[in-house]
Design a protein around this motif. Structure first.
Motif, PDB file in Angstrom:
ATOM      1  N   ALA A   1       0.820  -1.205   0.000  1.00  9.49           N
ATOM      2  CA  ALA A   1       0.000   0.000   0.000  1.00  9.49           C
ATOM      3  C   ALA A   1       0.855   1.257   0.000  1.00  9.49           C
ATOM      4  O   ALA A   1       0.506   2.250  -0.624  1.00  9.49           O
ATOM      5  N   ARG A   2       1.992   1.202   0.677  1.00  9.55           N
ATOM      6  CA  ARG A   2       2.803   2.403   0.807  1.00  9.55           C
ATOM      7  C   ARG A   2       4.234   2.022   1.175  1.00  9.55           C
ATOM      8  O   ARG A   2       4.458   1.059   1.892  1.00  9.55           O
ATOM      9  N   ARG A   3       5.179   2.789   0.673  1.00  9.22           N
ATOM     10  CA  ARG A   3       6.587   2.663   1.054  1.00  9.22           C
ATOM     11  C   ARG A   3       7.084   4.046   1.443  1.00  9.22           C
ATOM     12  O   ARG A   3       6.658   5.037   0.866  1.00  9.22           O
ATOM     13  N   SER A   4       7.987   4.088   2.393  1.00  7.30           N
ATOM     14  CA  SER A   4       8.518   5.378   2.803  1.00  7.30           C
ATOM     15  C   SER A   4       9.954   5.214   3.274  1.00  7.30           C
ATOM     16  O   SER A   4      10.311   4.198   3.869  1.00  7.30           O
ATOM     17  N   ARG A   5      10.754   6.221   3.002  1.00  7.50           N
ATOM     18  CA  ARG A   5      12.133   6.248   3.479  1.00  7.50           C
ATOM     19  C   ARG A   5      12.324   7.301   4.560  1.00  7.50           C
ATOM     20  O   ARG A   5      13.440   7.550   4.990  1.00  7.50           O
ATOM     21  N   LEU A   6      11.246   7.934   4.988  1.00 13.21           N
ATOM     22  CA  LEU A   6      11.318   8.935   6.048  1.00 13.21           C
ATOM     23  C   LEU A   6      11.359   8.234   7.402  1.00 13.21           C
ATOM     24  O   LEU A   6      10.438   7.469   7.733  1.00 13.21           O
ATOM     25  N   PRO A   7      12.387   8.451   8.198  1.00 12.86           N
ATOM     26  CA  PRO A   7      12.465   7.788   9.505  1.00 12.86           C
ATOM     27  C   PRO A   7      11.239   8.088  10.366  1.00 12.86           C
ATOM     28  O   PRO A   7      10.800   9.231  10.475  1.00 12.86           O
ATOM     29  N   GLY A   8      10.658   7.057  10.936  1.00 18.97           N
ATOM     30  CA  GLY A   8       9.491   7.196  11.794  1.00 18.97           C
ATOM     31  C   GLY A   8       8.164   7.107  11.078  1.00 18.97           C
ATOM     32  O   GLY A   8       7.113   7.190  11.709  1.00 18.97           O
ATOM     33  N   ALA A   9       8.156   6.913   9.765  1.00 18.84           N
ATOM     34  CA  ALA A   9       6.896   6.868   9.017  1.00 18.84           C
ATOM     35  C   ALA A   9       6.054   5.652   9.398  1.00 18.84           C
ATOM     36  O   ALA A   9       4.831   5.733   9.485  1.00 18.84           O
ATOM     37  N   GLY A  10       6.686   4.529   9.645  1.00 17.68           N
ATOM     38  CA  GLY A  10       5.952   3.325  10.033  1.00 17.68           C
ATOM     39  C   GLY A  10       5.305   3.477  11.395  1.00 17.68           C
ATOM     40  O   GLY A  10       4.151   3.105  11.596  1.00 17.68           O
ATOM     41  N   ALA A  11       6.031   4.035  12.335  1.00 18.51           N
ATOM     42  CA  ALA A  11       5.485   4.255  13.675  1.00 18.51           C
ATOM     43  C   ALA A  11       4.332   5.249  13.633  1.00 18.51           C
ATOM     44  O   ALA A  11       3.340   5.093  14.354  1.00 18.51           O
ATOM     45  N   ALA A  12       4.429   6.259  12.779  1.00 19.88           N
ATOM     46  CA  ALA A  12       3.340   7.230  12.648  1.00 19.88           C
ATOM     47  C   ALA A  12       2.089   6.570  12.088  1.00 19.88           C
ATOM     48  O   ALA A  12       0.969   6.860  12.528  1.00 19.88           O
ATOM     49  N   LEU A  13       2.252   5.667  11.127  1.00 18.36           N
ATOM     50  CA  LEU A  13       1.105   4.965  10.562  1.00 18.36           C
ATOM     51  C   LEU A  13       0.441   4.070  11.606  1.00 18.36           C
ATOM     52  O   LEU A  13      -0.785   4.046  11.720  1.00 18.36           O
ATOM     53  N   VAL A  14       1.239   3.348  12.375  1.00 27.58           N
ATOM     54  CA  VAL A  14       0.680   2.491  13.432  1.00 27.58           C
ATOM     55  C   VAL A  14      -0.097   3.332  14.430  1.00 27.58           C
ATOM     56  O   VAL A  14      -1.203   2.972  14.845  1.00 27.58           O
ATOM     57  N   ARG A  15       0.440   4.487  14.802  1.00 28.07           N
ATOM     58  CA  ARG A  15      -0.248   5.377  15.752  1.00 28.07           C
ATOM     59  C   ARG A  15      -1.559   5.888  15.164  1.00 28.07           C
ATOM     60  O   ARG A  15      -2.584   5.939  15.852  1.00 28.07           O
TER      61      ARG A  15
END
Length: 77
Positions: free
Chosen positions: A48-62
């Motif tokens: 669905a989405r890929r990101s190289r910005l640090p913390g992007a995965g944690a932001a999505l989970v939140r």
């Protein structure tokens, strides 16, 4: 290299957030977050989405924990 996988279970889909990070003494060298939507019935997985910005995965989970099913529906379409 450090890999963290978070699974968010929905009624019909699961959202897998995989974060891969490589650090050294000076900071982050490599970061990749991949969001995969997996259908429970068929097991079909779509990125669905890929990101190289640090913390992007944690932001999505939140955000998923805060907004719930509405955000999961947006990712599934």
């Amino acid at each position: 290299m450090e890999t963290t996988t978070t699974t968010i279970r929905g009624l019909t889909i699961d959202v897998l957030v995989t974060e891969t990070m490589h650090r050294d003494l000076h900071g982050v060298l490599f970061y990749l977050a991949v969001v995969v939507v997996r259908e429970r019935k068929t097991g079909i997985e779509r990125v669905a989405r890929r990101s190289r910005l640090p913390g992007a995965g944690a932001a999505l989970v939140r955000d998923v924990q805060r907004m719930g099913v509405r955000l999961l529906d947006k990712l599934a379409t």
